[in-house]
Design a protein around this motif. Structure first.
Motif, short mmCIF file in Angstrom:
data_model
loop_
_atom_site.label_atom_id
_atom_site.label_comp_id
_atom_site.label_asym_id
_atom_site.label_seq_id
_atom_site.Cartn_x
_atom_site.Cartn_y
_atom_site.Cartn_z
N ASP A 162 0.83 -1.20 0.00
CA ASP A 162 0.00 0.00 0.00
C ASP A 162 0.87 1.25 0.00
O ASP A 162 1.95 1.26 0.60
N GLU B 49 0.03 4.27 -8.29
CA GLU B 49 -0.55 3.11 -8.99
C GLU B 49 0.53 2.44 -9.84
O GLU B 49 0.64 1.22 -9.88
N ARG C 258 -12.37 3.66 -12.04
CA ARG C 258 -13.64 4.04 -11.43
C ARG C 258 -14.07 5.42 -11.93
O ARG C 258 -15.24 5.67 -12.21
N ARG D 185 -14.69 -4.62 -9.57
CA ARG D 185 -14.39 -4.74 -8.13
C ARG D 185 -15.42 -4.04 -7.23
O ARG D 185 -16.37 -3.45 -7.70
N TYR E 53 -15.91 0.84 -2.31
CA TYR E 53 -14.65 0.90 -1.60
C TYR E 53 -13.62 1.69 -2.41
O TYR E 53 -12.92 2.55 -1.90
N TYR E 54 -13.53 1.40 -3.70
CA TYR E 54 -12.50 2.02 -4.52
C TYR E 54 -12.97 3.33 -5.15
O TYR E 54 -14.15 3.49 -5.44
N THR E 55 -12.03 4.24 -5.34
CA THR E 55 -12.41 5.56 -5.82
C THR E 55 -11.68 5.98 -7.09
O THR E 55 -11.97 7.03 -7.64
N VAL F 87 -8.63 0.85 -10.66
CA VAL F 87 -8.77 -0.50 -10.08
C VAL F 87 -8.08 -1.49 -11.01
O VAL F 87 -7.97 -1.24 -12.21
N GLY G 224 -6.56 -1.32 -5.91
CA GLY G 224 -6.95 -0.05 -6.50
C GLY G 224 -6.81 1.08 -5.50
O GLY G 224 -6.25 0.91 -4.42
N ARG G 225 -7.34 2.22 -5.92
CA ARG G 225 -7.25 3.42 -5.08
C ARG G 225 -8.48 3.55 -4.19
O ARG G 225 -9.60 3.39 -4.65
N TYR G 226 -8.24 3.79 -2.92
CA TYR G 226 -9.34 3.97 -1.94
C TYR G 226 -9.03 5.24 -1.16
O TYR G 226 -8.20 5.26 -0.29
N VAL H 117 -3.65 3.71 -1.94
CA VAL H 117 -3.79 2.81 -3.07
C VAL H 117 -2.99 1.56 -2.72
O VAL H 117 -1.92 1.66 -2.11
#
Lengths: 423, 423
Positions: free
Chosen positions: B128, B138, B166, B265, B269-271, B274, B291-293, B308
């Motif tokens: 992470d 990423e 996303r 996904r 949760y993810y923003t 992904v 992915g990015r959260y 992420v």
């Protein structure tokens, strides 16, 4: 704002600085076990509850994290590794060539009051030898304990391994014609925690005559094998202890092991030699403990397989190492931080790939930030060295570099930079 | 005889041969994470239940090993590491210098039907990056995934990393003027699992016009960034994807990453970006996903911290490596087995200490058995080499030896024996 969930009581978080200390402990443990020819194994984090109640009776449930899963199974987080080991041995039966030497570093769980040296979740190194009656097995384990404690930087002034013998105690109680030896063990276990008169009184209450109580007290005071020889009927148990101490001497660890009859341990479980390791000042809980358990697999419904082993938890050990200043903060493992004057992310990614292909650990800014900020990031990441990438340096194979600890800078090949960095 | 307790359903035993395979996976994971400058952390095996219900709602409880401890606390064995990571980030707040790159190899637990590629207890590598909005984060993660899969011996023909966004999906649904985009995501997620007509029908049922359904289907079929450019209003999301693919190209991993809009996904949760990693034949479950959260710490009651990351489980990965013959049984780590003609245990212990002081891993018989039996033990222990000790050899520094794999024998110094053994 909602209240943030907290760390569960008696457990630990390991931020990277804590994890480096923890990995140091794991690494010395693992290296020592491998050096002695033990092979690593693991099991599941939880077992069927009956694996523990079958061995220790229902009283143990009070100290377990036990629960029923969604399929109705009674499970428990493992409080120790030996029952899992016994299950593994029983399952494979004669397929496993005996004797064998195995180790594991399980995470264990006990629902106990958490206090200094005792947590609800901890790690424990386990070394076990299965399938031999030879006292050499006990010797192998005790030498391994001493060696790994030396490897941590401790010496004979820091710790002592106390050795006793279940067989010796049983033979002595038999020679005293004690009617119920099992009622005496708990008293022996408390001997050092009470005045001599109180000890003798408890023995009298347990039905011993005044003379026998005095004899038993004298026996328990023995601090050497020579002194044991003043008592009759102990020759087999003494011969075994003598053989053990001769092997320990051959291995050069005789100075950290001593006869200590106050080591009693859970006697329902152990059948021969028992031992405990303490800090020399005896200010802490036991660093390690173990012994011979020759009937465990039978208790669990399997074929007989003799065993001897020990467990060494991480909590007391880390406390002792910290007290002796042997847990100095190691720096991170990052070798090189790549900085760029012109903030070209593509050059940073390309250079990082080049370095990693050579097995070098490296990192770089993930944002296009100015040069001084990149140096700050290199320091925050505890990198050993910064190299400066503008996409040209790699052509002639040299790089501008700066070693962060010393401030030394120059232009060198990667090989030379790494060599200088290690100094 | 009592019935022996069995291994709990969905969990694994790791006998030494299994453990060597497992340690190989851990080792490649750890080396790769360190090579990329990630620092290791850990947390407790169980957390307060609300850490999971707070993030994912109460539905998640059905998949958890949750229980109440003896102090009445509602706890759960961790099903994933991200909530623990978020808790660690929230607890230290601004003390932690951001951005930072962390990794962990937690043991995780899910009460699910166990089947191929899915167990109730497994290990998962987590990488992470916390505290940066930059798409470089990423890129760093995706390059790390490709690099570690290469390190396992896999190549671009074995796996593919599918990347979606996303942001891109949201922008497209907005441009279509879809009233409730959240009702569309589950349909998109199933798109490849049904015929094209069924997919369009589901979209119509969800309230889309026939024309919009066709446009959406065409959009979802895009397999390259170029094709995406036929649609309006996507320029920001496309620019981000383009930047990502440029960095992946600079790092030399562009051939194993592709745009794949079928990667949806858990969108609650993810923003942002992904991604999922699959075996090329897509015969197995996902090898990794992430992915990015950017709102997780806020959801849990803390300050905003962008994140992420990804998780890579050990079960599917091991299946793929086994299929590609990349999990060959490694031999044990034992370098030397010490044998003695005259069965002198003291000489064996003394010699073993000598060798271990030089950092050599060695073992020997624990019973005084005849010479041929000692050679059998050396083979059973998978030692690389046997040396013969009678208490004299070490004086002139040479030892009689036999390399077990080749049968080569001779008399040499330890250094030379080790050198020959490695061949």
């Amino acid at each position: 704002m909602k209240q943030t969930p907290q760390l569960p009581k008696g457990t630990r978080d390991f931020y990277p600085t804590d994890m480096r200390v923890q990995n140091h402990i794991f690494s010395i443990w693992r290296q020592a076990a491998l050096k002695f020819g033990y092979e690593e194994y693991e099991g599941p984090t939880f077992e069927h509850l009956e694996l523990y109640t079958g061995k220790s009776g229902d009283e143990i449930v009070a100290q377990l994290y036990n629960f029923t899963d969604k399929g109705g199974r009674a499970l428990a987080l493992r409080p120790e590794m030996t029952p899992t080991l016994a299950r593994l041995v029983i399952q494979r039966g004669n397929e496993l060539k005996k004797p064998f030497k195995w180790f594991s570093i399980p995470r264990l769980f006990r629902y106990e009051r958490s206090q200094k040296g005792r947590l609800r979740e901890f790690f424990q190194l386990n070394l076990d030898i299965i399938g031999t009656d030879s006292i050499s097995a006990e010797a192998d384990l005790l030498v391994a304990i001493a060696t790994m404690l030396f490897d941590f930087g401790l010496n004979e002034k820091d710790f002592a391994i106390g050795v006793s013998s279940r067989r010796l105690l049983a033979a002595f109680l038999e020679s005293l014609e004690v009617a119920e030896p099992n009622s005496i063990y708990p008293i022996l276990d408390k001997r050092l925690k009470m005045p001599a008169e109180a000890f003798e009184k408890e023995l009298l209450n347990a039905g011993l005559s005044e003379e026998k109580a005095k004899t038993l007290n004298a026996f328990m005071s023995c601090a050497s094998i020579e002194e044991l020889k003043n008592f009759d009927n102990l020759s087999n148990a003494i011969a075994e202890l003598e053989e053990l101490f001769e092997l320990l001497k051959a291995a050069g660890v005789e100075n950290c092991v001593k006869l200590d009859l106050s080591v009693v341990r859970g006697l329902a479980y152990y059948t021969g030699i028992v031992f405990e390791v303490f800090d020399k000042a005896k200010n802490m809980r036991a660093i390690a403990g173990g012994g011979r358990y020759d009937s465990l697999t039978e208790t669990l419904g399997g074929q007989r397989a003799t065993g001897v082993g020990f467990g060494m938890g991480d909590v007391v050990l880390a406390d002792l190492l910290a007290e002796k200043n042997l847990l100095s903060q190691s720096r991170s493992d990052l070798q090189i931080f790549i900085a760029s004057f012109n903030n070209d992310m593509k050059i940073l990614f390309k250079t990082a790939t080049e370095l990693r292909k050579k097995g070098i650990s490296c990192s770089h800014s993930l944002n296009a930030v100015k040069f001084s900020k990149q140096l700050e990031l290199a320091n925050a990441a505890n990198a050993k060295c910064v190299i400066f990438a503008d996409g040209k340096e790699s052509k002639n194979g040299t790089w501008e570099y700066k070693i962060l600890a010393t401030g030394e800078q120059g232009v060198e090949s990667l090989e030379n930079i790494l060599r200088r960095t290690k100094i």
